[in-house]
Scaffold this active site. Structure first.
Site, PDB file in Angstrom:
ATOM      1  N   CYS A   1      39.220  78.763  36.842  1.00 48.44           N
ATOM      2  CA  CYS A   1      38.151  79.181  37.745  1.00 48.44           C
ATOM      3  C   CYS A   1      37.701  78.010  38.609  1.00 48.44           C
ATOM      4  O   CYS A   1      37.346  76.944  38.092  1.00 48.44           O
ATOM      5  CB  CYS A   1      36.965  79.728  36.961  1.00 48.44           C
ATOM      6  SG  CYS A   1      35.590  80.269  38.013  1.00 48.44           S
TER       7      CYS A   1
ATOM      8  N   MET B   1      35.019  88.120  36.300  1.00 40.66           N
ATOM      9  CA  MET B   1      33.563  88.079  36.192  1.00 40.66           C
ATOM     10  C   MET B   1      32.943  89.279  36.890  1.00 40.66           C
ATOM     11  O   MET B   1      33.331  89.632  38.014  1.00 40.66           O
ATOM     12  CB  MET B   1      33.020  86.780  36.791  1.00 40.66           C
ATOM     13  CG  MET B   1      33.356  85.532  35.979  1.00 40.66           C
ATOM     14  SD  MET B   1      32.709  85.587  34.288  1.00 40.66           S
ATOM     15  CE  MET B   1      30.944  85.565  34.588  1.00 40.66           C
TER      16      MET B   1
END
Length: 334
Positions: free
Chosen positions: A99, A18
């Protein structure tokens, strides 16, 4: 794609990260390695179904082979998002089951799905029914206090549902008490657990992720798994990618040096500048390129201070490159 082809195509992968592996980063990485498998940042199904798809999914054709990583837990929505991504031209659909961020948990996807193998299997099956490209899963070895056999149970369900490959981050994720950043380093690595999974599923491509920083170490791991995936090491020291094609595929790298790769990147930079992309959005991915070499600090400082200025152009990048060359010449003359 046949399992054997999937194994070969995933010998070396750059992890989805990210805020890091955006389209500019991926284009630059491709100039360092033709063969590394590249992944997008995670994109949620809701964003794809209701957001600006061109902005979220657009990519440069030179990025192939390129996989999109999806975040979601609703089979029908994931299937629709996967179909949209394939229409954009992606070579692979990867489901995020690793995640640990609180925001992702609140969306009921990411690492918390390790506790719901049946739901993940339904998601994989729904996507497989809609797309013709490989559907893969990136997961952890477990979450919180799950026993070691939880990974085997998880793998059994998703493989039976049609998952073409598993990328396994060889750490547990602690869903409470550790930040995402801490989850990348504090839980101990357990490569043996991933190797055992490969022994249990010899016909399923298994890619090892987590803590890999050295090319020789990565090559050694290929004795027990089908591929390796690295994240921060590739981003913080992108020159490492120049060794990938020779070491893992027996081919020459696309660039002979860091400088040559930067020269090849400049036409892309200039094209994006003409479209209104700020220079800093592209140069931020280059800061670690000369780490450990004379002039690296001057290179980073110049890009960090000058690329953010209004109207900054490719001359800023050329000037930064010159600093490295000058320092190298000065050191050679001493």
């Amino acid at each position: 794609m046949l399992k054997t082809e999937t194994k070969l195509s995933h010998r070396f992968c750059v992890a989805p990260m990210m805020d890091w592996t955006d389209r500019h980063c991926r284009v630059f990485h491709r100039l360092l390695s033709r063969r590394a498998r590249l992944y997008t940042e995670m994109v949620t199904t809701a964003a794809i179904l209701h957001g600006d798809r061109a902005r979220l999914l657009g990519f440069d054709s030179r990025e192939h082979p390129i996989a999109v990583q999806l975040g979601g837990s609703e089979p029908a929505a994931l299937a629709e998002a996967a179909a949209i991504a394939v229409d954009f031209g992606y070579d692979e659909i990867n489901l995020n089951v690793g995640c640990p961020s609180e925001r992702v948990q609140n969306g009921a996807f990411g690492a918390c799905l390790m506790r719901e193998p049946d739901l993940v299997a339904d998601c994989v099956a729904a996507m497989k029914a809609r797309v013709h490209v490989p559907v893969t899963v990136k997961c952890r070895i477990g979450v919180d206090d799950q026993p070691a056999e939880a990974l085997s149970r998880f793998a059994a369900r998703v493989v039976a549902a049609g998952a073409d490959l598993l990328v396994v981050h060889a750490r547990k994720a602690w869903l409470k008490g550790l930040s995402p950043r801490e989850n990348r380093s504090i839980p101990p690595l357990d490569y043996a657990r991933v190797r055992a999974l490969k022994r249990d599923y010899p016909d399923v491509p298994i890619v090892l992720n987590g803590g890999l920083v050295d090319i020789v170490q990565m090559q050694a791991e290929l004795a027990d798994v089908d591929g390796v995936m690295i994240g921060r090491a590739a981003y913080q020291d992108p020159a490492l990618l120049l060794a990938v094609d020779p070491a893992f595929f027996g081919e020459a790298a696309p660039a002979a040096s860091r400088h040559e790769a930067l020269e090849a990147f400049i036409p892309y930079v200039e094209a994006r500048l003409a479209e209104g992309t700020p220079l800093s959005a592209m140069t931020r991915h280059l800061l670690g390129l000369f780490n450990g070499l004379p002039g690296a600090r001057a290179f980073r400082r110049h890009l960090a201070t000058q690329a953010v200025k209004p109207g900054a152009g490719s001359a800023v990048l050329r000037d930064a490159m010159r600093f490295v060359s000058e320092h190298a010449l000065a050191e050679a003359a001493e």
